[in-house]
Design a protein around this motif. Structure first.
Motif, mmCIF file in Angstrom:
data_model
loop_
_atom_site.group_PDB
_atom_site.id
_atom_site.type_symbol
_atom_site.label_atom_id
_atom_site.label_comp_id
_atom_site.label_asym_id
_atom_site.label_seq_id
_atom_site.Cartn_x
_atom_site.Cartn_y
_atom_site.Cartn_z
ATOM 1 N N GLY A 146 0.790 -1.226 0.000
ATOM 2 C CA GLY A 146 0.000 0.000 0.000
ATOM 3 C C GLY A 146 0.818 1.269 0.000
ATOM 4 N N ALA A 147 2.111 1.146 -0.222
ATOM 5 C CA ALA A 147 2.986 2.319 -0.158
ATOM 6 C C ALA A 147 2.768 3.229 -1.354
ATOM 7 N N ASN A 148 2.884 4.544 -1.119
ATOM 8 C CA ASN A 148 2.850 5.508 -2.222
ATOM 9 C C ASN A 148 4.197 6.191 -2.405
ATOM 10 N N ILE A 149 5.149 5.861 -1.541
ATOM 11 C CA ILE A 149 6.531 6.340 -1.687
ATOM 12 C C ILE A 149 7.352 5.156 -2.184
ATOM 13 N N TRP A 158 8.984 14.055 -0.424
ATOM 14 C CA TRP A 158 8.300 13.909 0.860
ATOM 15 C C TRP A 158 9.164 14.418 2.006
ATOM 16 N N ALA A 159 10.451 14.053 2.011
ATOM 17 C CA ALA A 159 11.357 14.477 3.087
ATOM 18 C C ALA A 159 11.512 15.991 3.098
ATOM 19 N N THR A 160 11.579 16.597 1.922
ATOM 20 C CA THR A 160 11.729 18.054 1.834
ATOM 21 C C THR A 160 10.507 18.767 2.395
ATOM 22 N N GLY A 167 4.364 19.964 4.275
ATOM 23 C CA GLY A 167 3.483 18.818 4.321
ATOM 24 C C GLY A 167 2.303 18.877 3.369
ATOM 25 N N TYR A 168 2.544 18.751 2.076
ATOM 26 C CA TYR A 168 1.462 18.799 1.099
ATOM 27 C C TYR A 168 0.493 17.623 1.246
ATOM 28 N N GLY A 169 0.998 16.481 1.680
ATOM 29 C CA GLY A 169 0.133 15.322 1.855
ATOM 30 C C GLY A 169 -0.021 14.466 0.623
ATOM 31 N N ASP A 170 0.677 14.807 -0.472
ATOM 32 C CA ASP A 170 0.582 13.982 -1.673
ATOM 33 C C ASP A 170 1.317 12.657 -1.496
ATOM 34 N N PHE A 171 2.343 12.636 -0.674
ATOM 35 C CA PHE A 171 3.041 11.402 -0.321
ATOM 36 C C PHE A 171 3.082 11.296 1.202
ATOM 37 N N PHE A 172 2.969 10.072 1.699
ATOM 38 C CA PHE A 172 2.974 9.874 3.148
ATOM 39 C C PHE A 172 3.347 8.423 3.449
ATOM 40 N N PRO A 173 4.017 8.177 4.565
ATOM 41 C CA PRO A 173 4.393 6.805 4.933
ATOM 42 C C PRO A 173 3.202 6.035 5.485
#
Length: 232
Positions: A146-149, A158-160, A167-173
């Motif tokens: 289920g990962a998106n990264i 995401w780290a940046t 925190g745009y929320g387009d990628f998340f762990p």
């Protein structure tokens, strides 16, 4: 009786550069298999051996510092994070943060002004945290269905955004380990912002106090000269 800073500081000065080089070796050994999943098995085994060798060196360093400390119990409590990073396998990716020891070497080369020191620390911490966080979260996330990264570019973005507290929320762990890395980056980002704010505030207060002191001294000299001048 207090911890003898001379003995511990002497050891830290001698071990600083070797540990930094070992940390760089660990970064290569850790990041290479993450960035290249199709790595040759023999090379992967060698890099894993390098990783554990560096880990053992950090253990030796921590044991040496404990031995040199006169009050060993309080010293261990003050350096609880070293114990955690060494002892807990769950936090193994966070050992990459050992590279932040590089900031101690940068400090010696930094300019003496507050602005210069803040720039070095903030810039160095942010860049290292982003790079290491991206590698660590990619390692934790990529194998999860289920990962998106799933690529280094996604992880770096995401780290940046996490470190800069955007925190745009387009990628998340989605994994536990990935979220541990995420929380760590959040704390780093908040700390960086707090450090900048506190440093700028301290600099402004110091500047105002210096200016006020200089003006008060100038007025005192002027009043003294007037008092010493004979009346007409």
């Amino acid at each position: 009786m207090t911890t003898n800073p001379t003995r511990v500081a002497r050891w830290e000065r001698r071990a600083e550069v070797p540990l930094l080089l070992l940390a760089v070796a660990f970064l290569v050994a850790y990041a290479w298999p993450v960035l290249d999943p199709r790595l040759d098995p023999d090379l992967r085994s060698f890099l894993d051996l390098v990783s554990w060798t560096v880990w053992a060196a950090f253990v030796v360093d921590f044991v040496a510092r404990i031995t040199l400390a006169e009050e060993r119990g309080p010293y261990v409590l003050r350096h609880w994070y070293d114990v955690a990073l060494i002892a807990l396998p769950m936090l193994r990716p966070l050992r990459l943060l050992r590279l932040l020891a590089f900031a101690r070497i940068l400090h010696r080369a930094a300019v003496s002004s507050l602005v210069g020191r803040v720039g070095v620390y903030v810039g160095g911490t942010a860049v290292v945290a982003i790079a290491l966080g991206a590698i660590a979260v990619l390692d934790a996330e990529r194998a999860d269905p289920g990962a998106n990264i799933t690529t280094f570019g996604d992880a770096l973005w995401w780290a940046t955004t996490t470190v800069t507290t955007v925190g745009y929320g387009d990628f998340f762990p989605v994994t536990f380990s990935g979220r541990v890395v995420g929380v760590t980056l959040m704390l780093v980002g908040i700390s960086v912002v707090g450090t900048v704010t506190a440093s700028v505030a301290t600099w402004l207060i110091s500047s105002v106090e210096t200016k006020n002191r200089a003006e008060a001294e100038a007025r005192a000299v002027e009043e003294g000269e007037r008092a010493g001048t004979p009346g007409g």
